[in-house]
Scaffold this motif. Structure first.
Motif, PDB file in Angstrom:
ATOM      1  N   THR A  37      31.072 -25.214 -22.967  1.00 31.45           N
ATOM      2  CA  THR A  37      30.300 -24.986 -24.196  1.00 31.45           C
ATOM      3  C   THR A  37      30.733 -23.742 -24.950  1.00 31.45           C
ATOM      4  OG1 THR A  37      28.595 -23.695 -23.062  1.00 31.45           O
ATOM      5  CG2 THR A  37      28.246 -26.093 -23.199  1.00 31.45           C
ATOM      6  N   GLY A  38      31.461 -22.856 -24.280  1.00 35.23           N
ATOM      7  CA  GLY A  38      31.799 -21.581 -24.906  1.00 35.23           C
ATOM      8  C   GLY A  38      30.577 -20.705 -25.069  1.00 35.23           C
ATOM      9  N   SER A  39      29.586 -20.902 -24.207  1.00 32.91           N
ATOM     10  CA  SER A  39      28.334 -20.175 -24.308  1.00 32.91           C
ATOM     11  C   SER A  39      27.907 -19.675 -22.928  1.00 32.91           C
ATOM     12  CB  SER A  39      27.263 -21.098 -24.904  1.00 32.91           C
ATOM     13  OG  SER A  39      26.066 -20.393 -25.127  1.00 32.91           O
ATOM     14  N   ALA A  40      26.739 -19.082 -22.860  1.00 35.05           N
ATOM     15  CA  ALA A  40      26.242 -18.529 -21.611  1.00 35.05           C
ATOM     16  C   ALA A  40      25.640 -19.587 -20.696  1.00 35.05           C
ATOM     17  CB  ALA A  40      25.194 -17.460 -21.909  1.00 35.05           C
ATOM     18  N   PHE A  41      25.221 -20.705 -21.253  1.00 34.14           N
ATOM     19  CA  PHE A  41      24.597 -21.781 -20.487  1.00 34.14           C
ATOM     20  C   PHE A  41      24.528 -23.011 -21.369  1.00 34.14           C
ATOM     21  CE2 PHE A  41      21.262 -19.102 -22.325  1.00 34.14           C
ATOM     22  CZ  PHE A  41      20.604 -20.011 -23.144  1.00 34.14           C
ATOM     23  N   VAL A  42      24.068 -24.121 -20.808  1.00 33.05           N
ATOM     24  CA  VAL A  42      23.840 -25.325 -21.588  1.00 33.05           C
ATOM     25  C   VAL A  42      22.455 -25.865 -21.248  1.00 33.05           C
ATOM     26  CG1 VAL A  42      24.843 -26.963 -19.927  1.00 33.05           C
ATOM     27  CG2 VAL A  42      24.852 -27.522 -22.353  1.00 33.05           C
ATOM     28  N   ILE A  43      21.794 -26.423 -22.240  1.00 34.36           N
ATOM     29  CA  ILE A  43      20.531 -27.119 -22.034  1.00 34.36           C
ATOM     30  C   ILE A  43      20.850 -28.608 -22.040  1.00 34.36           C
ATOM     31  CG2 ILE A  43      18.216 -27.583 -22.922  1.00 34.36           C
ATOM     32  CD1 ILE A  43      18.546 -24.673 -22.125  1.00 34.36           C
ATOM     33  N   ASN A  44      20.534 -29.289 -20.948  1.00 31.75           N
ATOM     34  CA  ASN A  44      20.768 -30.724 -20.834  1.00 31.75           C
ATOM     35  C   ASN A  44      19.463 -31.458 -20.586  1.00 31.75           C
ATOM     36  OD1 ASN A  44      23.616 -31.140 -21.075  1.00 31.75           O
ATOM     37  ND2 ASN A  44      23.880 -30.175 -19.076  1.00 31.75           N
ATOM     38  N   LEU A  45      19.204 -32.445 -21.426  1.00 33.29           N
ATOM     39  CA  LEU A  45      18.067 -33.324 -21.226  1.00 33.29           C
ATOM     40  C   LEU A  45      18.563 -34.544 -20.466  1.00 33.29           C
ATOM     41  CD1 LEU A  45      17.707 -31.805 -24.096  1.00 33.29           C
ATOM     42  CD2 LEU A  45      15.851 -33.405 -24.387  1.00 33.29           C
ATOM     43  N   LEU A  46      18.124 -34.722 -19.237  1.00 29.70           N
ATOM     44  CA  LEU A  46      18.534 -35.866 -18.435  1.00 29.70           C
ATOM     45  C   LEU A  46      17.677 -37.058 -18.825  1.00 29.70           C
ATOM     46  CD1 LEU A  46      19.321 -33.224 -16.859  1.00 29.70           C
ATOM     47  CD2 LEU A  46      19.260 -34.640 -14.814  1.00 29.70           C
TER      48      LEU A  46
END
Length: 154
Positions: A37-46
C-alpha cells in the motif's frame, strides 16, 4: 445491512457495492501490507466474494509475491491501477480495501494484526483487540460471521 456501502477506484472506472456488512474488519500492520500500500497499514473489510457487487468496470487480478513466498491476488482498476480488493488464497472471500469506500470514515477496525511490525508512531486504541501476529477467529468473530464464513468455505 446497517449502512449501504459503495466505493471504487480513483478514476471511477471500477465501482462496487457491498451487499451486506463485512464479516470482520482488519487493520493489518504487516510489512507486506505496508509495502503493497505504500502506507503504515491497510484496512481490509473481509466479505464474501458474491457480496461484492460490481456496479461498473472489471478489476484486473494481479498476482504479487508475499514475504512468505506465497502470492496474493490484488484486483486493480485497469485504468488507474488502484487496488480495490485482494484475495489471500480463498477465492470465496474478498479483502476490500477500506480506503476505496466512498465513506471510509464509517469503518473502524475490529482487530489490529501483525502489530509486531507496527510503526512506532502509531498508537493503537485500547478498546480494539491487537495481536503481534494473528488471532483465532473462532474466539473473536461474531457467531453470525463465523456461520457465513463456514457457508462460503463449504
Amino acid at each position: 445491512m446497517s449502512v449501504s456501502r459503495e466505493g471504487g477506484c480513483s478514476c471511477g472506472s471500477v465501482r462496487y457495492r457491498l451487499a451486506s456488512d463485512p464479516l470482520f474488519t482488519h487493520c493489518c500492520h504487516c510489512l507486506n501490507c505496508q509495502r503493497q500500500t505504500g502506507s503504515a497499514f491497510v484496512i481490509n473489510l473481509l466479505i464474501e466474494a458474491d457480496r461484492v457487487e460490481l456496479l461498473a468496470g472489471e478489476p484486473q487480478p494481479v498476482d504479487v509475491p508475499r514475504d512468505d513466498g506465497s502470492t496474493q491476488r490484488i484486483y486493480r482498476c485497469p485504468t488507474c491501477q488502484v487496488a480495490v480488493f485482494s484475495e489471500y488464497g480463498r477465492p470465496g472471500v474478498r479483502f476490500v480495501r477500506g480506503g476505496t469506500l466512498d465513506r471510509p470514515a464509517e469503518i473502524t477496525p475490529d482487530v489490529h494484526i501483525f502489530t509486531k511490525s507496527r510503526l512506532p508512531w502509531i498508537t493503537l486504541p485500547e478498546s480494539v483487540p491487537a495481536f503481534e501476529i494473528y488471532y483465532d477467529s473462532k474466539t473473536l468473530w461474531p457467531a453470525a460471521s463465523l456461520e457465513r464464513l463456514r457457508a462460503v468455505m463449504s
